[in-house]
Design a protein around this motif. Structure first.
Motif, PDB file in Angstrom:
ATOM      1  N   VAL A  51       0.982  -1.239  -0.049  1.00 46.54           N
ATOM      2  CA  VAL A  51      -0.018  -0.014   0.162  1.00 46.54           C
ATOM      3  C   VAL A  51       0.856   1.210  -0.026  1.00 46.54           C
ATOM      4  O   VAL A  51       0.603   2.312  -0.739  1.00 46.54           O
ATOM      5  N   ILE A  52       1.819   1.349   0.814  1.00 43.53           N
ATOM      6  CA  ILE A  52       2.883   2.404   1.156  1.00 43.53           C
ATOM      7  C   ILE A  52       3.400   2.443  -0.421  1.00 43.53           C
ATOM      8  O   ILE A  52       3.603   3.645  -0.909  1.00 43.53           O
ATOM      9  N   ASN A  53       4.012   1.350  -0.907  1.00 46.32           N
ATOM     10  CA  ASN A  53       4.699   1.722  -2.254  1.00 46.32           C
ATOM     11  C   ASN A  53       3.687   2.091  -3.453  1.00 46.32           C
ATOM     12  O   ASN A  53       4.207   2.975  -4.041  1.00 46.32           O
ATOM     13  N   SER A  54       2.590   1.627  -3.293  1.00 41.09           N
ATOM     14  CA  SER A  54       1.547   2.333  -4.447  1.00 41.09           C
ATOM     15  C   SER A  54       1.220   3.670  -4.248  1.00 41.09           C
ATOM     16  O   SER A  54       1.151   4.355  -5.074  1.00 41.09           O
ATOM     17  N   LEU A  55       1.007   4.176  -2.818  1.00 40.72           N
ATOM     18  CA  LEU A  55       0.829   5.552  -2.902  1.00 40.72           C
ATOM     19  C   LEU A  55       2.088   6.335  -3.198  1.00 40.72           C
ATOM     20  O   LEU A  55       1.837   7.580  -3.876  1.00 40.72           O
ATOM     21  N   MET A  56       3.278   5.946  -3.024  1.00 42.24           N
ATOM     22  CA  MET A  56       4.411   6.618  -3.269  1.00 42.24           C
ATOM     23  C   MET A  56       4.682   6.695  -4.866  1.00 42.24           C
ATOM     24  O   MET A  56       5.210   7.840  -5.330  1.00 42.24           O
ATOM     25  N   ILE A  57       4.222   5.724  -5.567  1.00 36.30           N
ATOM     26  CA  ILE A  57       4.187   5.761  -6.888  1.00 36.30           C
ATOM     27  C   ILE A  57       3.198   6.334  -7.689  1.00 36.30           C
ATOM     28  O   ILE A  57       3.379   7.068  -8.371  1.00 36.30           O
ATOM     29  N   ALA A  58       2.060   5.963  -7.391  1.00 37.38           N
ATOM     30  CA  ALA A  58       0.874   6.544  -8.043  1.00 37.38           C
ATOM     31  C   ALA A  58      -0.025   7.555  -7.388  1.00 37.38           C
ATOM     32  O   ALA A  58      -0.883   8.222  -7.982  1.00 37.38           O
ATOM     33  N   GLY A  59       0.317   7.904  -6.040  1.00 37.83           N
ATOM     34  CA  GLY A  59      -0.397   8.956  -5.330  1.00 37.83           C
ATOM     35  C   GLY A  59      -1.585   8.354  -4.719  1.00 37.83           C
ATOM     36  O   GLY A  59      -1.783   7.283  -4.711  1.00 37.83           O
ATOM     37  N   TRP A  60      -2.398   9.353  -4.187  1.00 41.51           N
ATOM     38  CA  TRP A  60      -3.650   8.934  -3.446  1.00 41.51           C
ATOM     39  C   TRP A  60      -4.740   8.332  -4.525  1.00 41.51           C
ATOM     40  O   TRP A  60      -4.938   9.017  -5.669  1.00 41.51           O
ATOM     41  N   PRO A  61      -5.446   7.464  -4.162  1.00 43.08           N
ATOM     42  CA  PRO A  61      -6.335   6.962  -5.138  1.00 43.08           C
ATOM     43  C   PRO A  61      -7.592   7.947  -5.707  1.00 43.08           C
ATOM     44  O   PRO A  61      -7.783   7.857  -6.863  1.00 43.08           O
ATOM     45  N   LEU A  62      -7.631   8.891  -4.878  1.00 41.04           N
ATOM     46  CA  LEU A  62      -8.543   9.991  -5.461  1.00 41.04           C
ATOM     47  C   LEU A  62      -8.142  10.714  -6.488  1.00 41.04           C
ATOM     48  O   LEU A  62      -8.964  11.372  -7.403  1.00 41.04           O
ATOM     49  N   MET A  63      -6.813  10.515  -6.674  1.00 41.28           N
ATOM     50  CA  MET A  63      -6.208  11.292  -7.781  1.00 41.28           C
ATOM     51  C   MET A  63      -5.719  10.177  -9.073  1.00 41.28           C
ATOM     52  O   MET A  63      -5.242  10.866  -9.897  1.00 41.28           O
ATOM     53  N   TRP A  64      -5.996   9.343  -9.007  1.00 39.52           N
ATOM     54  CA  TRP A  64      -5.667   8.159  -9.826  1.00 39.52           C
ATOM     55  C   TRP A  64      -6.721   8.562 -11.179  1.00 39.52           C
ATOM     56  O   TRP A  64      -7.825   9.088 -11.094  1.00 39.52           O
ATOM     57  N   HIS A  65      -6.035   8.368 -12.337  1.00 36.93           N
ATOM     58  CA  HIS A  65      -6.705   8.487 -13.695  1.00 36.93           C
ATOM     59  C   HIS A  65      -6.771   7.293 -14.163  1.00 36.93           C
ATOM     60  O   HIS A  65      -5.908   6.393 -14.150  1.00 36.93           O
ATOM     61  N   ASP A  66      -7.634   7.133 -15.375  1.00 33.90           N
ATOM     62  CA  ASP A  66      -7.699   5.733 -16.146  1.00 33.90           C
ATOM     63  C   ASP A  66      -6.103   5.711 -17.073  1.00 33.90           C
ATOM     64  O   ASP A  66      -5.951   6.577 -17.900  1.00 33.90           O
ATOM     65  N   SER A  67      -5.494   4.750 -16.782  1.00 37.54           N
ATOM     66  CA  SER A  67      -4.426   4.567 -17.512  1.00 37.54           C
ATOM     67  C   SER A  67      -3.911   3.005 -17.122  1.00 37.54           C
ATOM     68  O   SER A  67      -4.469   2.182 -16.460  1.00 37.54           O
ATOM     69  N   TYR A 107      -1.340   1.569 -16.327  1.00 41.79           N
ATOM     70  CA  TYR A 107      -0.535   1.124 -14.870  1.00 41.79           C
ATOM     71  C   TYR A 107      -1.798   1.105 -13.889  1.00 41.79           C
ATOM     72  O   TYR A 107      -1.480   0.008 -13.105  1.00 41.79           O
ATOM     73  N   ILE A 108      -2.667   1.769 -13.628  1.00 43.81           N
ATOM     74  CA  ILE A 108      -3.503   1.958 -12.511  1.00 43.81           C
ATOM     75  C   ILE A 108      -4.550   0.597 -12.850  1.00 43.81           C
ATOM     76  O   ILE A 108      -4.926   0.082 -11.652  1.00 43.81           O
ATOM     77  N   VAL A 109      -4.755   0.358 -13.910  1.00 45.62           N
ATOM     78  CA  VAL A 109      -5.617  -0.772 -14.279  1.00 45.62           C
ATOM     79  C   VAL A 109      -5.070  -2.154 -13.710  1.00 45.62           C
ATOM     80  O   VAL A 109      -5.839  -2.894 -13.158  1.00 45.62           O
ATOM     81  N   LEU A 110      -3.814  -2.228 -14.232  1.00 44.30           N
ATOM     82  CA  LEU A 110      -3.033  -3.449 -13.885  1.00 44.30           C
ATOM     83  C   LEU A 110      -2.814  -3.303 -12.372  1.00 44.30           C
ATOM     84  O   LEU A 110      -2.617  -4.478 -11.812  1.00 44.30           O
ATOM     85  N   LEU A 111      -2.605  -2.282 -11.812  1.00 47.84           N
ATOM     86  CA  LEU A 111      -2.231  -2.014 -10.363  1.00 47.84           C
ATOM     87  C   LEU A 111      -3.460  -2.569  -9.525  1.00 47.84           C
ATOM     88  O   LEU A 111      -3.473  -3.345  -8.440  1.00 47.84           O
TER      89      LEU A 111
END
Length: 291
Positions: free
Chosen positions: A206-222, A224-228
């Motif tokens: 979880v920490i690693n995902s937040l440090m790489i992709a940011g907070w979930p509310l800021m995620w956009h369709d890509s 990387y995010i889909v596979l994550l």
């Protein structure tokens, strides 16, 4: 070549996880009197994964040469090799290959030293893998924290997922009357410390995902995010299977005629299959930009 790189990465990661998970059993989990027998049981698995880790590490370095130069004919040019080895990846990967060679050499040893060297080599390889890719995207103290966190993530995952195939082999050992008690004790220790490994894997992930992709509310369709998210789903299924095995099937092992042990084996095989899916997904989105 990118597809080949993904396949090599998955193969290398899986082999190092298997090496580390197997070494944990014979170096840490098994009762002392059972370790020599368990080492024999896991010998082919350990040696095979050590050699596979070494060969895949060498192939990944050659693949990186082709990806950087854009032409496979440059594999014979010394200047290109020196350029690859001078990159951050090249420097780290030289250590990865060295530790892979240590694992192969460790397989030639005997006794407790053999198991300790194999475990150390596996952990060091996992640590090196945490120093490249997205985990190396930051500098300074944040970068150091991210790499340490990622190393802990890989080590926890190796103990958990890398220990599943040896667990299946231990189930076979537990059917032998003279080895049953020690085999069951080893499996129970794996289950006990597996709780910590799963917790460590989930928290660090979880920490690693937040440090790489940011907070979930800021995620956009890509991609990387889909596979994550797909990886998260598979990991959640692995956790459910592990909990079902430990708290529903294991307490029913002594019920005659229930077939519980066979169900446990099938569920563990399913969990192992899910782990392979996670490794495959990680190998793909590790090549993608999270942005």
């Amino acid at each position: 070549m990118t597809t080949f790189w993904i396949l090599l990465r998955a193969l290398h990661f899986a082999s190092v996880m298997l090496l580390t998970g197997s070494a944990c059993y014979s170096a840490l989990l098994a009762p002392r009197r059972f370790r020599p027998r368990l080492a024999i049981c896991l010998e082919s698995l350990v040696k095979g994964s050590a050699w596979l880790a070494l060969l895949s590490a060498l192939a990944m370095l050659a693949c990186q040469n082709v990806l950087m130069s854009g032409d496979s004919t440059h594999l014979a040019e010394l200047d290109i090799w020196l350029a690859v080895l001078g990159t951050h990846f090249g420097v780290v990967w030289q250590w990865e290959i060295l530790f892979s060679m240590l694992a192969v050499a460790g397989g030639l040893l005997t006794g407790r030293l053999r198991e300790q060297v194999l475990l150390l080599a596996g952990v060091l390889q996992l640590t090196c893998m945490a120093l490249i890719g997205h985990a190396a995207m930051r500098d300074g103290w944040p970068g150091l924290f991210q790499q340490i966190n990622h190393a802990l993530h890989l080590i926890g995952a190796a103990f958990w997922a890398g220990g599943l195939l040896p667990l299946l082999l231990l189930m076979r050992e537990s059917r032998q009357i003279d080895r049953r008690t020690d085999a069951i004790r080893t499996m129970m220790r794996f289950s006990r410390y597996g709780h910590l490994a799963v917790a460590l894997t989930l928290l660090s992930g979880v920490i690693n995902s937040l440090m790489i992709a940011g907070w979930p509310l800021m995620w956009h369709d890509s991609r990387y995010i889909v596979l994550l998210l797909c990886k998260g789903l598979l990991v959640a299924l692995m956790v459910l299977v592990a909990l079902f095995n430990r708290y529903w099937l294991v307490p029913r092992f002594r019920l005659a005629g229930s077939g519980t042990q066979q169900k446990f084996i099938r569920m563990t095989q399913f969990e192992l299959l899910l782990a392979c899916g996670v490794v495959g997904l990680v190998s793909v989105f590790a090549t993608l930009s999270p942005a």
